[in-house]
Design a protein around this motif. Structure first.
Motif, PDB file in Angstrom:
ATOM      1  N   HIS A 194       1.505  25.658  42.048  1.00 34.24           N
ATOM      2  CA  HIS A 194       0.237  25.607  41.320  1.00 34.24           C
ATOM      3  C   HIS A 194      -0.191  27.016  40.951  1.00 34.24           C
ATOM      4  O   HIS A 194       0.236  27.991  41.562  1.00 34.24           O
ATOM      5  CB  HIS A 194      -0.853  24.921  42.166  1.00 34.24           C
ATOM      6  CG  HIS A 194      -1.065  25.558  43.511  1.00 34.24           C
ATOM      7  ND1 HIS A 194      -0.247  25.311  44.592  1.00 34.24           N
ATOM      8  CD2 HIS A 194      -2.000  26.436  43.952  1.00 34.24           C
ATOM      9  CE1 HIS A 194      -0.670  25.997  45.642  1.00 34.24           C
ATOM     10  NE2 HIS A 194      -1.734  26.701  45.276  1.00 34.24           N
ATOM     11  N   ALA A 195      -1.065  27.117  39.964  1.00 39.05           N
ATOM     12  CA  ALA A 195      -1.563  28.420  39.522  1.00 39.05           C
ATOM     13  C   ALA A 195      -2.762  28.208  38.620  1.00 39.05           C
ATOM     14  O   ALA A 195      -2.893  27.163  37.968  1.00 39.05           O
ATOM     15  CB  ALA A 195      -0.479  29.200  38.784  1.00 39.05           C
ATOM     16  N   LEU A 196      -3.641  29.210  38.572  1.00 43.17           N
ATOM     17  CA  LEU A 196      -4.829  29.167  37.729  1.00 43.17           C
ATOM     18  C   LEU A 196      -4.794  30.281  36.698  1.00 43.17           C
ATOM     19  O   LEU A 196      -4.353  31.394  36.994  1.00 43.17           O
ATOM     20  CB  LEU A 196      -6.101  29.327  38.575  1.00 43.17           C
ATOM     21  CG  LEU A 196      -6.327  28.377  39.751  1.00 43.17           C
ATOM     22  CD1 LEU A 196      -7.676  28.673  40.398  1.00 43.17           C
ATOM     23  CD2 LEU A 196      -6.239  26.935  39.311  1.00 43.17           C
ATOM     24  N   VAL A 197      -5.296  29.980  35.518  1.00 44.17           N
ATOM     25  CA  VAL A 197      -5.451  30.978  34.466  1.00 44.17           C
ATOM     26  C   VAL A 197      -6.866  30.857  33.925  1.00 44.17           C
ATOM     27  O   VAL A 197      -7.319  29.754  33.582  1.00 44.17           O
ATOM     28  CB  VAL A 197      -4.429  30.764  33.331  1.00 44.17           C
ATOM     29  CG1 VAL A 197      -4.777  31.643  32.125  1.00 44.17           C
ATOM     30  CG2 VAL A 197      -3.028  31.070  33.820  1.00 44.17           C
ATOM     31  N   SER A 198      -7.585  31.962  33.861  1.00 46.39           N
ATOM     32  CA  SER A 198      -8.927  31.953  33.303  1.00 46.39           C
ATOM     33  C   SER A 198      -8.843  31.874  31.785  1.00 46.39           C
ATOM     34  O   SER A 198      -8.145  32.669  31.158  1.00 46.39           O
ATOM     35  CB  SER A 198      -9.694  33.216  33.729  1.00 46.39           C
ATOM     36  OG  SER A 198     -10.995  33.220  33.203  1.00 46.39           O
ATOM     37  N   ILE A 199      -9.541  30.894  31.181  1.00 49.11           N
ATOM     38  CA  ILE A 199      -9.508  30.748  29.724  1.00 49.11           C
ATOM     39  C   ILE A 199     -10.885  31.016  29.109  1.00 49.11           C
ATOM     40  O   ILE A 199     -11.072  30.837  27.910  1.00 49.11           O
ATOM     41  CB  ILE A 199      -9.000  29.347  29.309  1.00 49.11           C
ATOM     42  CG1 ILE A 199      -9.869  28.247  29.925  1.00 49.11           C
ATOM     43  CG2 ILE A 199      -7.541  29.165  29.700  1.00 49.11           C
ATOM     44  CD1 ILE A 199      -9.496  26.848  29.440  1.00 49.11           C
ATOM     45  N   SER A 200     -11.844  31.411  29.962  1.00 50.52           N
ATOM     46  CA  SER A 200     -13.152  31.807  29.442  1.00 50.52           C
ATOM     47  C   SER A 200     -13.143  33.309  29.169  1.00 50.52           C
ATOM     48  O   SER A 200     -12.248  34.032  29.628  1.00 50.52           O
ATOM     49  CB  SER A 200     -14.257  31.453  30.436  1.00 50.52           C
ATOM     50  OG  SER A 200     -13.946  31.911  31.737  1.00 50.52           O
ATOM     51  N   GLU A 201     -14.120  33.783  28.418  1.00 52.60           N
ATOM     52  CA  GLU A 201     -14.160  35.204  28.076  1.00 52.60           C
ATOM     53  C   GLU A 201     -14.250  36.066  29.328  1.00 52.60           C
ATOM     54  O   GLU A 201     -13.561  37.077  29.450  1.00 52.60           O
ATOM     55  CB  GLU A 201     -15.357  35.485  27.148  1.00 52.60           C
ATOM     56  CG  GLU A 201     -15.424  36.923  26.663  1.00 52.60           C
ATOM     57  CD  GLU A 201     -16.557  37.131  25.691  1.00 52.60           C
ATOM     58  OE1 GLU A 201     -16.833  38.309  25.361  1.00 52.60           O
ATOM     59  OE2 GLU A 201     -17.149  36.130  25.249  1.00 52.60           O
ATOM     60  N   GLN A 202     -15.099  35.646  30.275  1.00 51.06           N
ATOM     61  CA  GLN A 202     -15.207  36.358  31.542  1.00 51.06           C
ATOM     62  C   GLN A 202     -14.252  35.734  32.571  1.00 51.06           C
ATOM     63  O   GLN A 202     -13.844  34.576  32.430  1.00 51.06           O
ATOM     64  CB  GLN A 202     -16.653  36.258  32.076  1.00 51.06           C
ATOM     65  CG  GLN A 202     -17.700  36.850  31.145  1.00 51.06           C
ATOM     66  CD  GLN A 202     -17.526  38.349  30.982  1.00 51.06           C
ATOM     67  OE1 GLN A 202     -17.134  39.040  31.919  1.00 51.06           O
ATOM     68  NE2 GLN A 202     -17.827  38.855  29.794  1.00 51.06           N
ATOM     69  N   ASP A 203     -13.874  36.501  33.577  1.00 48.61           N
ATOM     70  CA  ASP A 203     -13.026  35.960  34.633  1.00 48.61           C
ATOM     71  C   ASP A 203     -13.743  34.785  35.316  1.00 48.61           C
ATOM     72  O   ASP A 203     -14.923  34.876  35.659  1.00 48.61           O
ATOM     73  CB  ASP A 203     -12.744  37.026  35.698  1.00 48.61           C
ATOM     74  CG  ASP A 203     -11.880  38.158  35.176  1.00 48.61           C
ATOM     75  OD1 ASP A 203     -11.251  37.973  34.117  1.00 48.61           O
ATOM     76  OD2 ASP A 203     -11.837  39.225  35.831  1.00 48.61           O
ATOM     77  N   ALA A 204     -13.030  33.688  35.476  1.00 50.81           N
ATOM     78  CA  ALA A 204     -13.611  32.507  36.114  1.00 50.81           C
ATOM     79  C   ALA A 204     -13.697  32.723  37.626  1.00 50.81           C
ATOM     80  O   ALA A 204     -12.938  33.503  38.213  1.00 50.81           O
ATOM     81  CB  ALA A 204     -12.779  31.277  35.816  1.00 50.81           C
ATOM     82  N   GLU A 205     -14.638  32.035  38.261  1.00 46.04           N
ATOM     83  CA  GLU A 205     -14.773  32.078  39.718  1.00 46.04           C
ATOM     84  C   GLU A 205     -14.591  30.660  40.268  1.00 46.04           C
ATOM     85  O   GLU A 205     -15.148  29.704  39.726  1.00 46.04           O
ATOM     86  CB  GLU A 205     -16.138  32.612  40.143  1.00 46.04           C
ATOM     87  CG  GLU A 205     -16.297  34.108  39.950  1.00 46.04           C
ATOM     88  CD  GLU A 205     -17.567  34.639  40.586  1.00 46.04           C
ATOM     89  OE1 GLU A 205     -17.571  35.802  41.024  1.00 46.04           O
ATOM     90  OE2 GLU A 205     -18.543  33.872  40.670  1.00 46.04           O
ATOM     91  N   VAL A 206     -13.829  30.556  41.354  1.00 43.99           N
ATOM     92  CA  VAL A 206     -13.590  29.242  41.963  1.00 43.99           C
ATOM     93  C   VAL A 206     -13.785  29.336  43.471  1.00 43.99           C
ATOM     94  O   VAL A 206     -13.700  30.422  44.055  1.00 43.99           O
ATOM     95  CB  VAL A 206     -12.166  28.729  41.663  1.00 43.99           C
ATOM     96  CG1 VAL A 206     -11.920  28.639  40.165  1.00 43.99           C
ATOM     97  CG2 VAL A 206     -11.112  29.608  42.326  1.00 43.99           C
TER      98      VAL A 206
END
Length: 211
Positions: A194-206
């Protein structure tokens, strides 16, 4: 994806959990402790349990403290009054590690333990507690491209993911990528890549909780 040890070692080190190899031992049944455990699980005081079972409060107290052994008649009263069956009464009481009951840890905003990796900025939470059954941590997803990953992230256990802010693309080894936005969540087997990629302008937080 190419195999570059730096990335894999960083992620494996973060998720490495020590194993307890202590052998289990069989201990004699402590009937008094079992009676007390059942009574407390039903949120009953000694007085309330006395009324339900028809046994004197002093008798119940002596049974729970292993001062006397219940007679056959007393056992029948306990079973009927507590709404259980005899096998339940003679099941070993639940064992807890010393000092594990009533634990608590507070992590103030921004005071978690930082743990950066090539693609994530982890903030470990509840770091004062040892032998946790869950590992909670907040993560800033710094990568904005799948190409920045050198391999899948995978480790033992199961994982819950909750998006706090921004938007991510959630990649998993056996499913199509899916977009998750603030408020969305996922639960998955983390032995699966699994892996995450931020697709919003700012870095996403989870928020992640690994068990």
């Amino acid at each position: 994806m190419s195999d570059k040890p730096s990335f894999l070692q960083a992620e494996q080190q973060f998720f490495k959990v020590s194993q307890d190899n202590a052998e289990a031992t069989v201990e004699p049944l402590e009937l008094g402790k079992r009676v007390r455990e059942i009574r407390l699980s039903q949120n009953l005081t000694l007085e309330e349990a006395s009324k339900r079972t028809g046994l004197a409060r002093s008798t119940l107290s002596k049974i729970e403290n292993e001062q006397i052994s219940p007679t056959f008649t007393a056992v029948n009263k306990l079973v009927k009054g507590l709404g259980i069956d005899i096998p339940q009464l003679f099941t070993q009481p639940t064992k807890k590690a010393p000092g594990s009951g009533g634990r608590r840890d507070i992590t103030r905003s921004g005071e978690g333990k930082p743990h950066p990796t090539p693609t994530y900025e982890h903030e470990l939470l509840a770091t004062q507690l040892t032998s946790k059954k869950m590992i909670p941590f907040k993560t800033t997803v710094r990568t904005h491209s799948w190409d920045e990953y050198e391999d899948w992230v995978r480790h033992d256990g199961e994982e819950f993911l909750f998006v706090l802010s921004g938007s991510i693309m959630f990649y998993t080894e056996f499913y199509e990528p899916i977009e998750l936005n603030a408020g969305d969540s996922a639960y998955y087997d983390c032995e699966m890549g699994h892996a995450l990629v931020s697709i919003s302008e700012q870095d996403a937080e989870v928020l992640w909780v690994t068990a």
